[in-house]
Design an enzyme around this catalytic site. Structure first.
Site, PDB file in Angstrom:
ATOM      1  N   TYR A 102       1.623   1.444  -4.879  1.00 23.92           N
ATOM      2  CA  TYR A 102       0.983   2.757  -4.723  1.00 23.92           C
ATOM      3  C   TYR A 102       1.552   3.756  -5.727  1.00 23.92           C
ATOM      4  CZ  TYR A 102      -0.575   1.029  -0.094  1.00 23.92           C
ATOM      5  OH  TYR A 102      -1.131   0.321   0.933  1.00 23.92           O
ATOM      6  N   HIS A 114      -8.975   0.650  -2.957  1.00 19.47           N
ATOM      7  CA  HIS A 114      -9.482   1.657  -2.011  1.00 19.47           C
ATOM      8  C   HIS A 114      -9.864   2.934  -2.758  1.00 19.47           C
ATOM      9  CE1 HIS A 114      -8.841  -0.459   1.813  1.00 19.47           C
ATOM     10  NE2 HIS A 114      -7.847  -1.059   1.161  1.00 19.47           N
TER      11      HIS A 114
END
EC number: 1.11.1.-
Length: 331
Positions: free
Chosen positions: A319, A52
């Site tokens: 993440y 992303h």
């Protein structure tokens, strides 16, 4: 110090500390292996997210509904509107991916609610369910993709993986290209729990639904679009006026799985409007804003809790690794 800030600081500290010592491949974590294979698939782009990568940071507010406080004692649902920072994104780790490409699906929407007792994050995307159930399986799926180029022997590693993971073949088809990032439904594929004032727990999954309804492009229409069509459109749209969504919670019933993101709950499950998310403007310096943001699915406040879905922790770990690496690269 706020709970959410502690989570992010601790995660970054661990990643930075680990990065100071060379780690042999066999000793690397699943999260590190996942980011490594993303870098293989999408290339390494200094200071950019491993997945992303392309996005638009925006700001606005959230106003809770009257019913929300009966399900959860969280401060998010108790009072007046609270400020939010959010980020729209395209899939993949390619920062120049064309917005309307099929490979840019699923588009994502991550939201940070800025509350008196700490920030709370909600991370969603356009998939109706996830292709795999664990972090290890996600790593293995990406690895299979990376080894299944045009010259790969048949059956390819990807074909073999999909044959044993039915959701992997179906999940991608549930996300289509929208006419606008303001006209897409975003789903939280992981289950969480609301906790009410009496301590009662209710399993749920997030849905962020555009007030104006979802509107999707056909494949032929998508193929004709400019590379930055969605990112440019959302900024232009916000310059003219706000964009609103219903933040809904789909409530689980007895027997509905809460630890498997590959299994959506039936459509007839009750969905409660928890409030209105209103996006009002794009940030002035998108690149700088993106550097600072780390959305964590487990950054919650009292009244919302994680389930035992293993993907939640897998996402948190991945993440954190991605954030730690891009932070070091940007220095």
């Amino acid at each position: 110090m706020q709970h959410a800030l502690l989570l992010r600081t601790a995660a970054l500290a661990l990643v930075l500390a680990a990065g100071a010592v060379p780690v042999r491949a066999e000793e690397s974590s699943t999260a590190e292996q996942t980011i490594d294979v993303m870098n293989t698939l999408f290339g390494k782009h200094a200071g950019i997210r491993a997945n992303h990568a392309k996005g638009a940071v925006v700001e606005g507010s959230f106003t809770p509904s009257k019913e929300a406080a009966s399900l959860s004692k969280a401060s998010l649902f108790k009072g007046p509107a609270v400020p939010v920072t959010a980020r729209y994104s395209d899939a993949t780790g390619v920062p120049t991916i064309p917005d309307a490409s099929a490979k840019a699906n699923p588009h994502g929407l991550a939201v940070r609610f800025k509350l008196p007792d700490g920030d709370m994050d909600v991370v969603t995307n356009a998939l109706k369910f996830f292709p795999v159930a664990t972090g290890e399986e996600f790593r293995d799926l990406l690895t299979a993709v990376s080894k299944s180029g045009p010259d790969a022997a048949k059956p390819t590693p990807l074909e073999t993986f999909v044959a044993s993971h039915p959701a992997a073949a179906k999940a991608g088809g549930t996300a289509k290209t929208p006419t606008s990032l303001a006209r897409q439904i975003y789903n939280g594929v992981n289950a969480f729990f609301f906790v009410d004032a009496a301590g009662k727990k209710q399993a749920f999954r997030w849905r962020i639904v555009p007030v104006d309804g979802e509107e999707l492009m056909s494949a032929d229409e998508a193929a004709k679009q400019a590379p930055n069509v969605l990112m440019d459109e959302i900024r232009a749209r916000l310059a003219k006026g706000p964009v609103s969504y219903r933040v809904e919670a789909q409530l689980a019933e007895e027997g509905d799985p809460v630890n498997d993101a590959t299994k959506p709950w039936p459509d007839d499950r009750r969905s409660v409007n928890m409030g209105t998310l209103t996006i009002t403007k794009a940030v002035a310096d998108n690149a700088e804003a993106e550097k600072q943001l780390l959305f964590m699915p487990n950054a919650l406040v009292d009244g919302v809790e994680v389930s035992d879905d293993p993907l939640i922790d897998a996402r948190v770990q991945a993440y954190a690794v991605s954030f730690g690496r891009r932070s070091q690269e940007a220095q």
